[in-house]
Design a protein around this motif. Structure first.
Motif, PDB file in Angstrom:
ATOM      1  N   LYS A  30      33.795  35.158  43.518  1.00 29.79           N
ATOM      2  CA  LYS A  30      32.579  35.559  42.801  1.00 29.79           C
ATOM      3  C   LYS A  30      32.143  34.441  41.862  1.00 29.79           C
ATOM      4  N   ARG A  31      30.939  34.577  41.365  1.00 22.96           N
ATOM      5  CA  ARG A  31      30.397  33.611  40.407  1.00 22.96           C
ATOM      6  C   ARG A  31      30.140  34.331  39.090  1.00 22.96           C
ATOM      7  N   ARG A  32      30.464  33.688  38.003  1.00 23.05           N
ATOM      8  CA  ARG A  32      30.249  34.336  36.710  1.00 23.05           C
ATOM      9  C   ARG A  32      29.358  33.461  35.841  1.00 23.05           C
ATOM     10  N   GLY A  33      28.461  34.093  35.107  1.00 16.92           N
ATOM     11  CA  GLY A  33      27.551  33.345  34.257  1.00 16.92           C
ATOM     12  C   GLY A  33      27.377  34.003  32.901  1.00 16.92           C
ATOM     13  N   LEU A  34      27.015  33.161  31.934  1.00 16.68           N
ATOM     14  CA  LEU A  34      26.780  33.626  30.570  1.00 16.68           C
ATOM     15  C   LEU A  34      25.339  33.270  30.210  1.00 16.68           C
ATOM     16  N   GLY A  35      24.612  34.215  29.682  1.00 15.17           N
ATOM     17  CA  GLY A  35      23.210  33.954  29.362  1.00 15.17           C
ATOM     18  C   GLY A  35      22.869  34.378  27.951  1.00 15.17           C
ATOM     19  N   PHE A  36      22.012  33.585  27.321  1.00 14.27           N
ATOM     20  CA  PHE A  36      21.669  33.810  25.910  1.00 14.27           C
ATOM     21  C   PHE A  36      20.189  34.158  25.744  1.00 14.27           C
ATOM     22  N   SER A  37      19.942  34.909  24.719  1.00 14.79           N
ATOM     23  CA  SER A  37      18.574  35.128  24.273  1.00 14.79           C
ATOM     24  C   SER A  37      18.618  35.295  22.767  1.00 14.79           C
ATOM     25  N   THR A  38      18.014  34.353  22.071  1.00 21.19           N
ATOM     26  CA  THR A  38      17.866  34.518  20.619  1.00 21.19           C
ATOM     27  C   THR A  38      16.387  34.752  20.389  1.00 21.19           C
ATOM     28  N   TYR A  39      16.086  35.965  20.001  1.00 15.78           N
ATOM     29  CA  TYR A  39      14.705  36.419  20.090  1.00 15.78           C
ATOM     30  C   TYR A  39      14.220  36.940  18.745  1.00 15.78           C
ATOM     31  N   LEU A  40      12.947  37.154  18.703  1.00 16.93           N
ATOM     32  CA  LEU A  40      12.322  37.771  17.538  1.00 16.93           C
ATOM     33  C   LEU A  40      11.171  38.616  18.038  1.00 16.93           C
ATOM     34  N   GLU A  41      10.867  39.673  17.319  1.00 18.34           N
ATOM     35  CA  GLU A  41       9.691  40.439  17.684  1.00 18.34           C
ATOM     36  C   GLU A  41       8.941  40.846  16.434  1.00 18.34           C
ATOM     37  N   ALA A  42       7.712  41.240  16.613  1.00 18.99           N
ATOM     38  CA  ALA A  42       6.904  41.738  15.500  1.00 18.99           C
ATOM     39  C   ALA A  42       6.647  43.205  15.750  1.00 18.99           C
ATOM     40  N   ALA A  74      24.415  38.097  27.722  1.00 17.02           N
ATOM     41  CA  ALA A  74      24.788  38.811  28.944  1.00 17.02           C
ATOM     42  C   ALA A  74      25.842  38.009  29.683  1.00 17.02           C
ATOM     43  N   GLU A  75      26.792  38.713  30.235  1.00 17.42           N
ATOM     44  CA  GLU A  75      27.780  38.069  31.095  1.00 17.42           C
ATOM     45  C   GLU A  75      27.753  38.801  32.426  1.00 17.42           C
ATOM     46  N   VAL A  76      27.472  38.058  33.478  1.00 18.42           N
ATOM     47  CA  VAL A  76      27.324  38.709  34.779  1.00 18.42           C
ATOM     48  C   VAL A  76      28.290  38.114  35.785  1.00 18.42           C
ATOM     49  N   GLU A  77      28.581  38.931  36.779  1.00 15.62           N
ATOM     50  CA  GLU A  77      29.354  38.435  37.916  1.00 15.62           C
ATOM     51  C   GLU A  77      28.488  38.643  39.151  1.00 15.62           C
ATOM     52  N   VAL A  78      28.354  37.585  39.938  1.00 10.48           N
ATOM     53  CA  VAL A  78      27.504  37.643  41.125  1.00 10.48           C
ATOM     54  C   VAL A  78      28.377  37.534  42.367  1.00 10.48           C
ATOM     55  N   ASP A  79      28.096  38.403  43.313  1.00 13.34           N
ATOM     56  CA  ASP A  79      28.760  38.314  44.614  1.00 13.34           C
ATOM     57  C   ASP A  79      27.848  37.506  45.525  1.00 13.34           C
ATOM     58  N   PRO A  80      28.182  36.256  45.781  1.00 15.19           N
ATOM     59  CA  PRO A  80      27.243  35.413  46.546  1.00 15.19           C
ATOM     60  C   PRO A  80      27.092  35.872  47.994  1.00 15.19           C
ATOM     61  N   ASP A 103      22.931  30.813  35.285  1.00 19.22           N
ATOM     62  CA  ASP A 103      24.154  30.098  34.907  1.00 19.22           C
ATOM     63  C   ASP A 103      25.229  30.282  35.975  1.00 19.22           C
ATOM     64  N   ALA A 104      25.336  31.507  36.464  1.00 19.07           N
ATOM     65  CA  ALA A 104      26.367  31.795  37.469  1.00 19.07           C
ATOM     66  C   ALA A 104      26.128  31.011  38.749  1.00 19.07           C
ATOM     67  N   LEU A 105      24.858  30.803  39.069  1.00 19.09           N
ATOM     68  CA  LEU A 105      24.528  30.233  40.383  1.00 19.09           C
ATOM     69  C   LEU A 105      24.061  28.785  40.306  1.00 19.09           C
ATOM     70  N   TRP A 106      24.085  28.210  39.107  1.00 23.32           N
ATOM     71  CA  TRP A 106      23.563  26.853  38.917  1.00 23.32           C
ATOM     72  C   TRP A 106      24.250  25.858  39.859  1.00 23.32           C
ATOM     73  N   ASP A 107      25.564  26.003  39.972  1.00 25.85           N
ATOM     74  CA  ASP A 107      26.313  25.050  40.806  1.00 25.85           C
ATOM     75  C   ASP A 107      26.002  25.212  42.285  1.00 25.85           C
ATOM     76  N   LEU A 108      25.388  26.332  42.651  1.00 27.36           N
ATOM     77  CA  LEU A 108      24.972  26.499  44.045  1.00 27.36           C
ATOM     78  C   LEU A 108      23.558  25.949  44.254  1.00 27.36           C
ATOM     79  N   GLY A 109      23.006  25.380  43.199  1.00 28.34           N
ATOM     80  CA  GLY A 109      21.675  24.792  43.327  1.00 28.34           C
ATOM     81  C   GLY A 109      20.551  25.702  42.875  1.00 28.34           C
TER      82      GLY A 109
END
Lengths: 791, 153, 265
Positions: free
Chosen positions: A452-464, A643-649, A758-764
């Motif tokens: 499997k492939r694992r990725g970490l993703g960020f969001s630093t956000y703001l709202e009004a 978010a931390e995800v696991e992808v089944d390619p 992030d998880a799939l970056w190395d696959l292009g």
């Protein structure tokens, strides 16, 4: 705070739960009026067609049928739009008519063509099949780029499908900055169209009292007073004092129940023609084609950076789908709730945004949980993620380099807003810890060992949110003020009813607002009742949306409570023969400073209504105060979602393994309810990222017209969440509150998609459209593989 | 019109209905038990879940005539007087509901789960809830509530 | 829903005659597909004949190498049956994965296979195990029973009585859900029985459930996931919709087949 902890900050169990848990809630469809009849609305199966003829004769004589009405019968006002946006050339937006029943033409699948009123719903529906509608089909335009190119016009009379062409910022200045940039990151983003799907389908019961000339509408609304104003003044010409609108228990809204819908006008109007109450309840398939949809943007954006990765300028071009008609607040969503958010949490000094709002032959699009802000956040956070990868900075470092520092508030952005408070480093640090970002590498290795492939993703956000200062929104085209009202009625025996213009449809106002009263007046929860949703009870209200209920509605309650305390002090001073200035109020007791004289709140209340020796020139009987509160500014919640995800390619399945949210929502009144709001928002955000997407085919047919094809998040799609708050206080309201209703839906989608990338970056894989459902992910991997091999 | 007779929440009830009447319509319209809700028309959302002869079932996917002679329990029949059923109490304790619309079906489904699989894992709980859609809670606190009720039921 | 007359016979013979006496009658078993169809007004039977009152259609029996499931046996009963789990664990697991718990409490095997929804699970078990379907008139093999999309070999007035499955030496069913409806987007049933190796695919075929002879031959020679890894079903024969193109379905069939073989051990 009284004993037992029912004031500010206490996780009080909800007051409203017992009735919901025992099946005793009263939703609109649960209401049955004497002599009630049922409406079935015949909707257009065509996306775009001329109506040549409607023959209702067979339907009219079908069993149980009382009346059949078409647009020819119902000649009333247009469903109005509440916000006028001007194009960059100064011209006002196009506002084509939006009739409750079609006038000669239908413009989307689901458009209302006729209504049958019958003794039973089944009879109305049976009869509707006997209505013969002759359509001349017209080409439908669904794609925004094709709509802009012209050809098929959704509204012939305006000669274009462009509703408005709006901009903010100085394009020339921006282009100079780009010319000097060390690096420019470009991205193309589609913010997928969503269908809100509150679990309670919309419903409406219209009733007319011939004796008094009064109309009553029971409806699934987030803002009954707004419906009374819009329907009464603009559509049916019924003055407010002859029109009562009741929004009883409402089963979720998420924006979709803000708007004034045709069905409300139809049942109200028809009830006086038929002379009996009329109920309409949407079937879910009708909800899909008649509730306002959300999102639906196409955007090209560019970010200019210096050699250190500091953001210099942001240029954004967005196309926003309005659907076939302008829904109540549609026009402000991709402008004032979107482009003004494009600074996000960053110090980007120059921002330009152009927005083209476009009519298409689809259901109208309006605000859906977050409204504009999720679109802005998704754009910024996908762009920042890409920029970090292009210039070789970590996702954390690029953000830290560009955060608005904690000591920079109040902070004026280049896109109109002035942020009052925040600490983005604090929420990022807390989220990194909660997400165990340090342990990610080991988890990634474990996933890879399983294929499997694992990725970490960020969001630093703001709202009004905390929508909104009337003066500001008025200057931007709002045709309404966005204050809130409250009344606090102290009864003779000291119990309290609060009437609020906010409306609870899941948010738990009956608990949170009561906590404000408990805190301020020192009363137990049992002595406090929160009343909302009835225009005959509540003086006025602008309703609940834009995470405004506490920051605006709660403040109105506090203001009224302060008036109650001031009046009560006068009464206490009179009774205890002291100077008003010497009266102190604490823990539910009025005391005279420096003495042992004391009166309980209940005694003061009773005295107010038994004013035997009041000096009536100076002191009125009674203890009942009203207040209107107009906020000084928006509030600005923000935070960090990881978010931390696991992808089944092999299959493309994405599993969210961890979802961490640390949000700054200002002061927390009830942490249990706040966490619940964030959970729900996260589920909708993950839903947008991975599951949900409205699909029309080229002919304008709604392909995702039921739960068979529209993917709702279910329990097994989601993990348990890690949720925390790391708050700074709002600087301009007394409670210090910001709002929590939308943060989950705003912050999470880019975190999830960034994690998938992030998880799939190395696959292009370099980009991933939403929803990243298994087929999309698998296809994206397939098409990336050759590119990856070539690199 | 056919006459149906069934036991609902311990009481024998009967009524004349068209054959095409769904059980949920009979409950809501004939018996005025409006706690059972209708949230979709494709038998997927689960707002209408009741117990029929002890098993959870979608009352929107069953004709009233098919329930003739059955023992039906709805959300209104779950509590013991003023005392909430342990599952109801757990939902309140853990904030497992917001707007309340999916709640009756969710609770009825959850009771059936704990009865049949008292030690269900979080994964099994989430899978069991496949037939109940909630738009408010993100399911987080629903799962917590059910886990709590596993101890108290 | 359109109006209809309702009948609840207590024997198979009465049910057959009730149908013969109706203009355009239809049997209803668990109703988990038919009732939603009626609600959408996609069918307009004059009469509905409920098979729920016929005791003889209900029950599970294991005898020798055969598991026989009565047509009106609920999915939950099959899923929860120790007898089924002991004899053909893959069948119990398949039943436990149909729809959701409430569907499993009402839905029946007879209703499922009579409807032959191209995305239903039971047809894959029937075809994958080489089941025999006993009706009010005859016995018919699964190979002959499923004739196309929502089509079976049943006559209008023919009622399924039971389905008999041979025990399998190895068997497993692995399903890839449609993310929205949760029906099978692709479901693959693999089995090694006395009668040979079978691979049946549901959810994907333009004509409903089908077998994959190439995979069967490969597995007969070498029962291992690798044996099917290189075998793909021609996308030209597969469904395509917004959830899965024919190419994606073809890919998933191979992946699910591999996983099913691995799961079967």
């Amino acid at each position: 705070m009284p004993d037992g902890g029912t004031g500010i900050g206490a996780a009080v169990k909800r007051v409203e739960d017992k009735r919901f848990l025992t099946g005793r809630g009263t939703y609109t469809d649960d209401i049955n009026r004497p002599g009630q009849t049922y409406a079935y609305i015949l909707r257009s199966p065509q996306a775009h067609a001329k109506i040549d003829r409607i023959d209702t004769s067979a339907a009219a004589s079908a069993p149980g049928v009382l009346a059949v009405f078409t647009g020819a019968d119902m000649q009333v006002g247009s469903l109005p739009c509440g916000w006028q946006v001007h194009s960059k050339d100064g011209s006002p937006m196009h506002e084509p008519p939006h009739p409750p029943l079609a006038q000669g033409k239908v413009r989307c699948v689901g458009d209302q063509v006729a209504v049958v009123i019958a003794e039973t719903y089944a009879q109305a529906k049976d009869a509707a099949e006997k209505i013969v509608v002759d359509y001349t089909p017209l080409p439908a335009v669904v794609d925004m780029n094709k709509a802009l190119a012209g050809g098929t016009l959704v509204h012939d009379e305006i000669g274009t499908n462009l509703c408005y062409d709006w901009e903010i910022g100085d394009e020339g200045q921006i282009d100079e900055a780009f010319a000097k940039a060390a690096h420019v990151t470009k991205i193309d983003i589609v913010n997928n169209r969503l269908i809100p799907n509150a679990m309670e389908p919309r419903a409406a019961v219209g009733e007319y009292d011939r004796a008094t000339g009064e109309y009553t509408l029971y409806t699934t609304s987030q803002n009954p007073h707004v419906i009374r104003l819009l329907m009464g003044a603009f559509v049916l010409s019924i003055p407010e004092h002859k029109l009562r609108v009741v929004a009883p228990d409402v089963g979720g809204g998420f924006g979709s129940k803000i708007y004034h819908y045709a069905e409300e006008a139809i049942v109200t109007w028809a009830s006086s023609r038929v002379g009996r109450p009329i109920k309409w309840t949407a079937e879910r398939s009708e909800s899909f084609m008649s509730d306002a949809h959300g999102r639906d943007h196409i955007t090209h954006a560019q970010l200019a950076m210096d050699s250190e990765g500091k953001f210099l300028a942001l240029k954004v071009e967005t196309k926003a789908n309005m659907g076939a008609y302008l829904s109540t607040f549609a026009s402000c969503v991709p402008t004032y709730l979107y482009a003004t958010l494009l600074a996000g949490v960053y110090t980007t000094p120059l921002i330009y945004c152009n927005v083209k709002a476009i009519f298409t032959n689809t259901v109208p699009v309006d605000a859906y949980r977050g409204a504009g802000r999720p679109e802005a956040t998704y754009l910024i956070e996908r762009l920042v993620d890409r920029a970090a990868r292009e210039i070789g900075l970590s996702q954390v470092e690029i953000r830290r380099r560009n955060f608005i520092p904690a000591d920079a508030f109040p902070y004026q952005t280049p896109v109109a807003l002035q942020y009052d408070s925040g600490n983005y480093t604090a929420t990022l640090d807390a989220a990194l810890k909660a997400a165990d970002a340090d342990g990610f590498a080991a988890r990634k290795a474990a996933s890879e060992a399983k294929g499997k492939r694992r990725g970490l993703g960020f969001s630093t956000y703001l709202e009004a949110c905390g929508i909104a200062p009337s003066a500001v929104v008025g200057s931007l085209g709002a045709r309404a003020g966005l204050y809130e009202s409250a009344e606090v009625r102290v009864h003779p025996t000291g119990s309290v009813t609060v009437f609020t213009g906010a409306h609870s449809h899941g948010q738990g106002h009956e608990t949170t607002f009561a906590q404000l009263v408990s805190e301020k007046l020192g009363l137990p929860m049992d002595n406090i009742e929160i009343s909302h949703g009835d225009t005959n009870k509540v003086q006025f209200g602008m309703g609940t949306y834009g995470s405004r209920s506490l920051a605006v509605g709660g403040e109105a309650i506090v203001k009224a409570l302060d008036k109650i305390i001031a009046k009560a002090k006068k009464i206490a001073a009179h009774v205890m023969e002291a100077s008003e200035a010497d009266i102190e109020f604490k823990d539910g007791n009025f005391t005279v400073a420096g003495t042992d004289k004391s009166m309980a709140f209940g005694e003061v209340a009773l005295t107010a209504y038994v004013p035997h020796n009041f000096p009536h020139q100076e002191l009125e009987p009674g203890l009942d105060e009203k207040a209107f509160y107009d906020p000084l500014n928006f509030t600005f919640p923000g935070g960090c979602h990881i978010a931390e995800v696991e992808v089944d390619p092999d299959t493309g399945v994405v599993k969210v393994e961890r979802m961490t949210a640390v949000d700054d929502v200002g002061r927390v009144i009830n942490p249990m309810i706040v966490a619940g709001q964030i959970h729900g928002g996260l589920a909708q955000g993950i839903g947008q990222a991975l599951l949900e997407g409205c699909v029309y085919n080229e002919d304008g047919q709604l392909v995702t017209g039921s739960y068979m094809d529209y993917t709702m998040p279910r329990a097994d799609n989601l993990p348990s969440f890690s949720v925390g708050t790391e708050s700074t206080l709002c600087a301009h309201n007394s409670l210090g509150v910001k709002g929590c209703g939308e943060v989950g839906a705003i912050g999470s989608p880019p975190a999830v998609i960034n994690a998938v990338v992030d998880a799939l970056w190395d696959l292009g894989v370099r980009d991933m459209p939403m929803p990243a459902n298994p087929q999309t992910v698998w296809k994206t991997i397939q098409s990336a593989r050759p590119a990856a091999a070539a690199e | 019109m056919p006459t149906v007779t069934m036991t609902v929440n311990g009481k024998k009830v009967s009524g004349e209905v068209e054959a095409r009447t769904l059980l949920v319509q009979f409950l809501r319209e004939n018996l005025h038990l409006t706690g059972t809700h209708v949230g979709c028309d494709t038998s997927q959302c689960g707002a209408c879940v009741v117990h029929v002869n002890g098993d959870s079932a979608k009352s929107c996917t069953m004709l009233a005539v098919q329930a003739d002679g059955a023992d039906v329990v709805t959300i209104e029949g779950l509590a013991n007087g003023d005392e909430l059923h342990p599952m109801q109490a757990a939902f309140k304790e853990h904030h497992g509901l917001q707007c309340g619309f999916c709640t009756p079906g969710m609770v009825m489904s959850a009771v059936d789960l704990v009865k049949k699989n008292p030690k269900a894992t979080e994964h099994e709980i989430r899978e069991w809830l496949e037939g109940n859609i909630c738009r408010c809670t993100g399911y987080h606190n629903i799962v917590k509530a059910i886990q709590h009720a596993q101890q108290t039921m | 829903m359109y109006a209809f007359d309702y009948h609840k016979p207590s024997s198979v013979a009465d049910a057959v005659s009730a149908l013969k006496g109706a203009d355009d009658g239809k049997f209803v078993a668990g109703g988990q597909t038919l009732i939603p169809t009626l609600k959408q007004r996609l069918a307009q039977p004059s009469d509905l004949i409920d098979l729920g009152g016929i005791a003889e259609l209900n029950g599970i029996a294991v005898s020798g190498d055969t598991v026989t499931v009565g047509a009106m046996t609920r999915h939950a009963a099959v899923a929860g049956s120790a007898d089924v789990a002991g004899a053909i664990p893959a069948l119990a697991a398949l039943a436990g994965g149909i729809g959701d718990p409430q569907v499993r409490n009402r839905g029946t095997i007879g209703g499922s296979i009579a409807n032959n929804d191209p995305a239903a699970d039971y047809p894959a078990a029937c075809l994958g195990l080489g089941a025999t379907i006993k009706t009010s008139a005859r016995e018919v093999s699964a190979d002959d029973f499923f004739t196309g999309l929502f089509e079976t070999d049943l006559a209008e007035d023919e009622i399924i009585v039971s389905v008999s499955f041979p025990k399998a030496e190895k068997a497993a069913y692995v399903k890839f859900d449609n993310p929205a409806s949760r029906y099978a987007l692709v479901g693959v049933f693999v089995a090694k029985t006395a009668g040979g190796v079978r691979v049946a695919v549901t959810g994907a075929g333009q004509d409903g459930v089908f077998r994959v002879p190439e995979m069967e031959q490969a597995l007969a020679a070498n029962w291992s996931p690798d044996a099917v890894a290189g075998i793909a079903v021609d996308p030209g024969t597969l469904n395509s919709d917004i959830h899965a193109s024919a190419e994606y379905r073809s890919h998933l069939i191979t992946v699910m087949a591999k996983r099913a073989v691995a799961a079967a051990g």
